[in-house]
Scaffold this motif. Sequence first.
Motif, mmCIF file in Angstrom:
data_model
loop_
_atom_site.group_PDB
_atom_site.id
_atom_site.type_symbol
_atom_site.label_atom_id
_atom_site.label_comp_id
_atom_site.label_asym_id
_atom_site.label_seq_id
_atom_site.Cartn_x
_atom_site.Cartn_y
_atom_site.Cartn_z
ATOM 1 N N LEU A 1 0.801 -1.217 -0.092
ATOM 2 C CA LEU A 1 0.056 0.062 -0.080
ATOM 3 C C LEU A 1 0.946 1.293 0.026
ATOM 4 O O LEU A 1 0.349 2.376 -0.324
ATOM 5 C CB LEU A 1 -0.949 -0.009 1.176
ATOM 6 N N ASP A 2 2.152 1.253 0.441
ATOM 7 C CA ASP A 2 2.887 2.187 0.308
ATOM 8 C C ASP A 2 3.159 2.771 -1.052
ATOM 9 O O ASP A 2 3.557 3.839 -1.422
ATOM 10 C CB ASP A 2 4.332 1.983 1.258
ATOM 11 N N ASP A 3 2.981 1.804 -2.084
ATOM 12 C CA ASP A 3 3.153 2.175 -3.329
ATOM 13 C C ASP A 3 1.928 2.932 -3.946
ATOM 14 O O ASP A 3 2.143 3.986 -4.912
ATOM 15 C CB ASP A 3 3.167 1.098 -4.550
ATOM 16 N N ILE A 4 0.802 2.974 -2.929
ATOM 17 C CA ILE A 4 -0.384 3.629 -3.450
ATOM 18 C C ILE A 4 -0.026 5.053 -2.832
ATOM 19 O O ILE A 4 -0.188 6.189 -3.529
ATOM 20 C CB ILE A 4 -1.637 3.081 -3.011
ATOM 21 N N LEU A 5 0.258 4.974 -1.633
ATOM 22 C CA LEU A 5 0.335 6.093 -0.797
ATOM 23 C C LEU A 5 1.361 5.743 0.441
ATOM 24 O O LEU A 5 0.964 5.133 1.226
ATOM 25 C CB LEU A 5 -1.063 6.919 -0.071
ATOM 26 N N LEU B 1 0.446 4.455 4.044
ATOM 27 C CA LEU B 1 -0.612 3.501 4.203
ATOM 28 C C LEU B 1 -0.645 1.929 4.832
ATOM 29 O O LEU B 1 -1.659 1.480 5.425
ATOM 30 C CB LEU B 1 -1.411 3.787 2.890
ATOM 31 N N GLN B 2 0.534 1.531 4.402
ATOM 32 C CA GLN B 2 0.832 0.098 4.726
ATOM 33 C C GLN B 2 0.804 0.154 6.411
ATOM 34 O O GLN B 2 0.077 -1.129 6.935
ATOM 35 C CB GLN B 2 2.006 -0.530 4.323
ATOM 36 N N LYS B 3 1.321 0.963 7.144
ATOM 37 C CA LYS B 3 1.257 0.930 8.553
ATOM 38 C C LYS B 3 -0.101 0.927 9.027
ATOM 39 O O LYS B 3 -0.451 0.367 10.043
ATOM 40 C CB LYS B 3 1.990 2.162 9.007
ATOM 41 N N GLU B 4 -1.001 1.743 8.174
ATOM 42 C CA GLU B 4 -2.179 1.711 8.919
ATOM 43 C C GLU B 4 -3.141 0.467 8.640
ATOM 44 O O GLU B 4 -3.673 0.096 9.362
ATOM 45 C CB GLU B 4 -2.985 3.034 8.273
ATOM 46 N N ALA B 5 -2.752 -0.182 7.284
ATOM 47 C CA ALA B 5 -3.564 -1.200 6.964
ATOM 48 C C ALA B 5 -2.955 -2.509 8.056
ATOM 49 O O ALA B 5 -3.452 -3.241 8.539
ATOM 50 C CB ALA B 5 -3.176 -1.819 5.788
ATOM 51 N N ASN B 6 -1.579 -2.380 8.315
ATOM 52 C CA ASN B 6 -1.094 -3.578 9.275
ATOM 53 C C ASN B 6 -1.746 -3.303 10.847
ATOM 54 O O ASN B 6 -2.103 -4.331 11.284
ATOM 55 C CB ASN B 6 0.396 -3.103 9.632
ATOM 56 N N ARG B 7 -2.069 -2.189 11.067
ATOM 57 C CA ARG B 7 -2.669 -1.766 12.521
ATOM 58 C C ARG B 7 -4.268 -2.651 12.510
ATOM 59 O O ARG B 7 -4.687 -3.147 13.566
ATOM 60 C CB ARG B 7 -2.785 -0.562 12.706
ATOM 61 N N ILE C 1 -10.130 1.146 0.769
ATOM 62 C CA ILE C 1 -8.683 1.815 1.236
ATOM 63 C C ILE C 1 -7.365 1.116 1.106
ATOM 64 O O ILE C 1 -6.545 1.558 0.721
ATOM 65 C CB ILE C 1 -8.957 2.817 2.345
ATOM 66 N N ILE C 2 -7.619 -0.269 1.844
ATOM 67 C CA ILE C 2 -6.568 -0.975 1.994
ATOM 68 C C ILE C 2 -6.625 -2.393 1.275
ATOM 69 O O ILE C 2 -5.567 -3.172 1.233
ATOM 70 C CB ILE C 2 -6.254 -1.316 3.324
ATOM 71 N N GLY C 3 -7.464 -2.572 0.193
ATOM 72 C CA GLY C 3 -7.715 -3.797 -0.286
ATOM 73 C C GLY C 3 -7.243 -3.715 -1.873
ATOM 74 O O GLY C 3 -6.630 -2.496 -2.227
ATOM 75 N N LEU C 4 -7.734 -4.453 -2.746
ATOM 76 C CA LEU C 4 -7.065 -4.852 -4.110
ATOM 77 C C LEU C 4 -7.978 -3.608 -4.936
ATOM 78 O O LEU C 4 -7.035 -3.292 -5.925
ATOM 79 C CB LEU C 4 -7.336 -6.048 -4.808
ATOM 80 N N ALA C 5 -9.198 -3.569 -4.712
ATOM 81 C CA ALA C 5 -9.838 -2.741 -5.776
ATOM 82 C C ALA C 5 -9.809 -1.016 -5.483
ATOM 83 O O ALA C 5 -10.688 -0.554 -4.941
ATOM 84 C CB ALA C 5 -11.545 -3.268 -5.720
#
Length: 328
Positions: free
Chosen positions: A181-185, A188-194, A300-304
Motif C-alpha cells: 500500500l505504500d506504493d499507493i500512498l 498507508l501500509q502501516k495503517e493497514a497493518n494496524r 482504502i486498503i484492499g485490491l480494488a
Amino acid sequence: MIKLNNNIEDLTTYLKSKGWLGDNESIVTVEKPGEGNMNFTLRITTETRSFIVKQSREYVEKYPQVAAPAERVLTEAKFYEVTETVPSLKAMMPTLVGLDKENNVMVMNDLGNGSDFTYLYQLGKKILEEDLFSVVDFAATLHTSITTDTQDSRISNTKMRALNHEHIFNYPYAVDNGINLDDILPGLQKEANRLKADNVLIAEVKKLGDLYLEDGDILLHGDYFPGSWLATVGGLKIIDPEFCFFGKAEFEIGVMLAHLKMANQFANIIEKAIDRYKSLAELDTSLCYKFMGIELIRRIIGLAQLPLEISLEKRVSLLNEARELIVN
C-alpha cells in the motif's frame, strides 16, 4: 467457446451468425465504451445504430490473475429481465437485446456517450442533489419492487457473491496479501497493518461477512458505487449489475454511502441520503453504517483501489471511523 476480440471481420461473422447484425449492415467502428473492470465490453457502431456487446470470461478483465465466474453476464441479463416489469427501473438501465448463453455474451442497447460518476473522487467535485436522489430512488424502488413476494425464485449469484466476499471481508485483512500500500500512498501500509492486527475488528468483520452471504428477500444491484452510475444525455442511468443477488438493503446502501464519504462530499450528504431512502423503504441504520465501514476499509486498503485524491490523513480518519462503526 468463442472468445471475442475487437477485429471487425471476426465480430461481423459472429454477430451475423446470431442475427444481431443485418445481412446488409456493416460495422463502422469498434471501441471500448468505458473503464469497466470485470468484462470484455465493446461499443459497435454501424451506419445506422450502435449497441453494446459484453462477454464475461473466467477471469476479471482488468485483473486477469483474478479468477471469476465465466457465466456472470447471464446473471446480469437475468437482472434486466426481472426489472423490466418496473417502468421506472427499466427507464434507467440498458435494454437487453440478445443473449448467447453458450458463449456468455450479452447485447444491449447503447445508452450513448456518457461518463460515470467516478469524477466525484476528484477533489472539489460534488454530486448534484437531483442526481443523489435519483441514485437513492432507484435503489429504493429496486428493493421494494423486486422481492420474494413478487418473484418465484431468488437470484442467488452464489459464485459472484463468494468472489466479492473474499475481496471485501477476507483479502484486505490478510497479513501477506501481496499488496504494498505504500506504493499507493506512503504510510498507508502501516495503517493497514494496524487493522490487520485488530482481533476485535476482525471478529466483527467475519460476522458481517457471514451476514452478506445469507440470502435475503430483496434484489440488490450488488455493486452500487459511482462506477455503476452513468451520466448520459438521457439522464442518470444504472449499469453493471453483475454482482446482483437477493440480500439485505443495508449492504447496498452502506456501500453507496461509503463512496460518498471517500469522494469527500458535503458533510450532511450521508444523512440526506439515508433520510431520502427511509422515506421510501425500510432500513436498519446501524447495520447500514457497519457495512459502510466495511466498504471504507475494503476500498482504502484492499485490491480494488479507487482514484482517490484524499490525503493519507483523511484516509486514516476514514479507517478509524470505519472501525468504530463496525465494532460498536
